[in-house]
Design a protein around this motif. Structure first.
Motif, PDB file in Angstrom:
ATOM      1  N   LEU A  30       0.825  -1.205   0.000  1.00 44.58           N
ATOM      2  CA  LEU A  30       0.000   0.000   0.000  1.00 44.58           C
ATOM      3  C   LEU A  30       0.859   1.255   0.000  1.00 44.58           C
ATOM      4  CD1 LEU A  30      -2.826  -1.061   2.458  1.00 44.58           C
ATOM      5  CD2 LEU A  30      -3.064  -0.600   0.001  1.00 44.58           C
ATOM      6  N   THR A  31       2.012   1.186   0.641  1.00 46.56           N
ATOM      7  CA  THR A  31       2.919   2.329   0.643  1.00 46.56           C
ATOM      8  C   THR A  31       3.483   2.552  -0.764  1.00 46.56           C
ATOM      9  OG1 THR A  31       3.496   1.942   2.947  1.00 46.56           O
ATOM     10  CG2 THR A  31       5.009   3.291   1.671  1.00 46.56           C
ATOM     11  N   ALA A  32       3.811   1.462  -1.444  1.00 43.43           N
ATOM     12  CA  ALA A  32       4.352   1.566  -2.802  1.00 43.43           C
ATOM     13  C   ALA A  32       3.308   2.079  -3.775  1.00 43.43           C
ATOM     14  CB  ALA A  32       4.886   0.214  -3.258  1.00 43.43           C
ATOM     15  N   ASP A  33       2.057   1.626  -3.605  1.00 42.68           N
ATOM     16  CA  ASP A  33       0.962   2.071  -4.465  1.00 42.68           C
ATOM     17  C   ASP A  33      -0.304   2.151  -3.633  1.00 42.68           C
ATOM     18  OD1 ASP A  33      -0.934   2.660  -6.359  1.00 42.68           O
ATOM     19  OD2 ASP A  33      -0.662   0.829  -7.522  1.00 42.68           O
ATOM     20  N   PRO A  34      -0.618   3.328  -3.113  1.00 43.65           N
ATOM     21  CA  PRO A  34      -1.783   3.446  -2.238  1.00 43.65           C
ATOM     22  C   PRO A  34      -3.110   3.191  -2.942  1.00 43.65           C
ATOM     23  CG  PRO A  34      -0.787   5.596  -2.638  1.00 43.65           C
ATOM     24  CD  PRO A  34       0.114   4.576  -3.253  1.00 43.65           C
ATOM     25  N   ALA A  35      -3.115   3.118  -4.261  1.00 46.44           N
ATOM     26  CA  ALA A  35      -4.350   2.860  -4.997  1.00 46.44           C
ATOM     27  C   ALA A  35      -4.522   1.383  -5.355  1.00 46.44           C
ATOM     28  CB  ALA A  35      -4.393   3.706  -6.265  1.00 46.44           C
ATOM     29  N   THR A  36      -3.572   0.529  -4.948  1.00 45.40           N
ATOM     30  CA  THR A  36      -3.665  -0.876  -5.318  1.00 45.40           C
ATOM     31  C   THR A  36      -4.920  -1.512  -4.722  1.00 45.40           C
ATOM     32  OG1 THR A  36      -2.418  -2.914  -5.550  1.00 45.40           O
ATOM     33  CG2 THR A  36      -2.299  -1.840  -3.415  1.00 45.40           C
ATOM     34  N   CYS A  37      -5.498  -2.441  -5.457  1.00 41.93           N
ATOM     35  CA  CYS A  37      -6.719  -3.087  -4.970  1.00 41.93           C
ATOM     36  C   CYS A  37      -6.555  -4.603  -4.849  1.00 41.93           C
ATOM     37  CB  CYS A  37      -7.899  -2.750  -5.866  1.00 41.93           C
ATOM     38  SG  CYS A  37      -7.752  -3.337  -7.554  1.00 41.93           S
ATOM     39  N   PHE A  38      -5.367  -5.124  -5.120  1.00 43.54           N
ATOM     40  CA  PHE A  38      -5.114  -6.563  -5.030  1.00 43.54           C
ATOM     41  C   PHE A  38      -3.948  -6.853  -4.105  1.00 43.54           C
ATOM     42  CE2 PHE A  38      -6.748  -6.296  -9.511  1.00 43.54           C
ATOM     43  CZ  PHE A  38      -7.956  -6.943  -9.266  1.00 43.54           C
ATOM     44  N   CYS A  39      -4.057  -7.957  -3.383  1.00 48.21           N
ATOM     45  CA  CYS A  39      -2.901  -8.440  -2.629  1.00 48.21           C
ATOM     46  C   CYS A  39      -1.868  -8.937  -3.644  1.00 48.21           C
ATOM     47  CB  CYS A  39      -3.312  -9.557  -1.664  1.00 48.21           C
ATOM     48  SG  CYS A  39      -3.835 -11.092  -2.470  1.00 48.21           S
ATOM     49  N   ILE A  40      -0.682  -9.190  -3.200  1.00 47.95           N
ATOM     50  CA  ILE A  40       0.394  -9.565  -4.121  1.00 47.95           C
ATOM     51  C   ILE A  40       0.082 -10.876  -4.838  1.00 47.95           C
ATOM     52  CG2 ILE A  40       1.848 -10.736  -2.413  1.00 47.95           C
ATOM     53  CD1 ILE A  40       3.108  -8.436  -5.219  1.00 47.95           C
ATOM     54  N   ASP A  41      -0.524 -11.841  -4.144  1.00 44.06           N
ATOM     55  CA  ASP A  41      -0.839 -13.126  -4.777  1.00 44.06           C
ATOM     56  C   ASP A  41      -1.875 -12.966  -5.888  1.00 44.06           C
ATOM     57  OD1 ASP A  41       0.968 -14.488  -3.161  1.00 44.06           O
ATOM     58  OD2 ASP A  41      -0.555 -14.946  -1.637  1.00 44.06           O
ATOM     59  N   CYS A  42      -2.929 -12.205  -5.630  1.00 43.48           N
ATOM     60  CA  CYS A  42      -3.956 -11.997  -6.657  1.00 43.48           C
ATOM     61  C   CYS A  42      -3.430 -11.152  -7.809  1.00 43.48           C
ATOM     62  CB  CYS A  42      -5.201 -11.375  -6.037  1.00 43.48           C
ATOM     63  SG  CYS A  42      -6.107 -12.509  -4.952  1.00 43.48           S
TER      64      CYS A  42
END
Length: 136
Positions: free
Chosen positions: A108-120
């Motif tokens: 989330l710090t790297a991309d606060p707009a991300t909507c997927f966990c790393i696995d997904c």
């Protein structure tokens, strides 16, 4: 990790200096303003001009294609940011939209707009690569 409401910092765990919901909102808002400004600064992409030499036309066409792709990427990023702000307001921020698991603080710090966990995210990227290889 539970989703985050705009008013809370629940769910981000014991990460150092966890930002508040308001700080995350401001972070997203700042990025949204930068993206919107970049879109506005590009102006309209429907340029008309006097046709010249074929090489110049090919160069212009290539340049326009690059501009359209860049514009599409900026518009997609703007949608991602708006969606992240919506999740923040709704209390779903910090939760994967695919599996519901918590999204890691570093992600989330790297991309606060991300909507997927790393696995997904990895799974989605693998699916995209497979789909592209099948279509070619």
């Amino acid at each position: 990790m539970d989703g985050m409401l705009l008013e809370t910092v629940e769910g981000l765990g014991d990460a150092p200096m966890v930002p508040t919901g308001g700080e995350i909102w401001e972070w997203l808002q700042g990025e949204k303003e930068e993206v919107a400004q970049e879109l506005l600064s590009e102006g309209p992409l429907c340029q008309t001009g006097v046709a010249g030499v074929q090489e110049a036309e090919a160069l212009d066409e290539s340049r326009r294609e690059i501009e359209w792709r860049h514009r599409g990427q900026l518009e997609a990023r703007l949608r991602e940011i708006n969606d992240a702000q919506d999740r923040l307001v709704d209390g779903a921020y910090g939760r994967c939209m695919e599996c519901g698991a918590g999204i890691g603080y570093k992600r989330l710090t790297a991309d606060p707009a991300t909507c997927f966990c790393i696995d997904c995210q990895r799974s989605a990227e693998t699916d995209d690569v497979l789909a592209k290889s099948v279509s070619h």
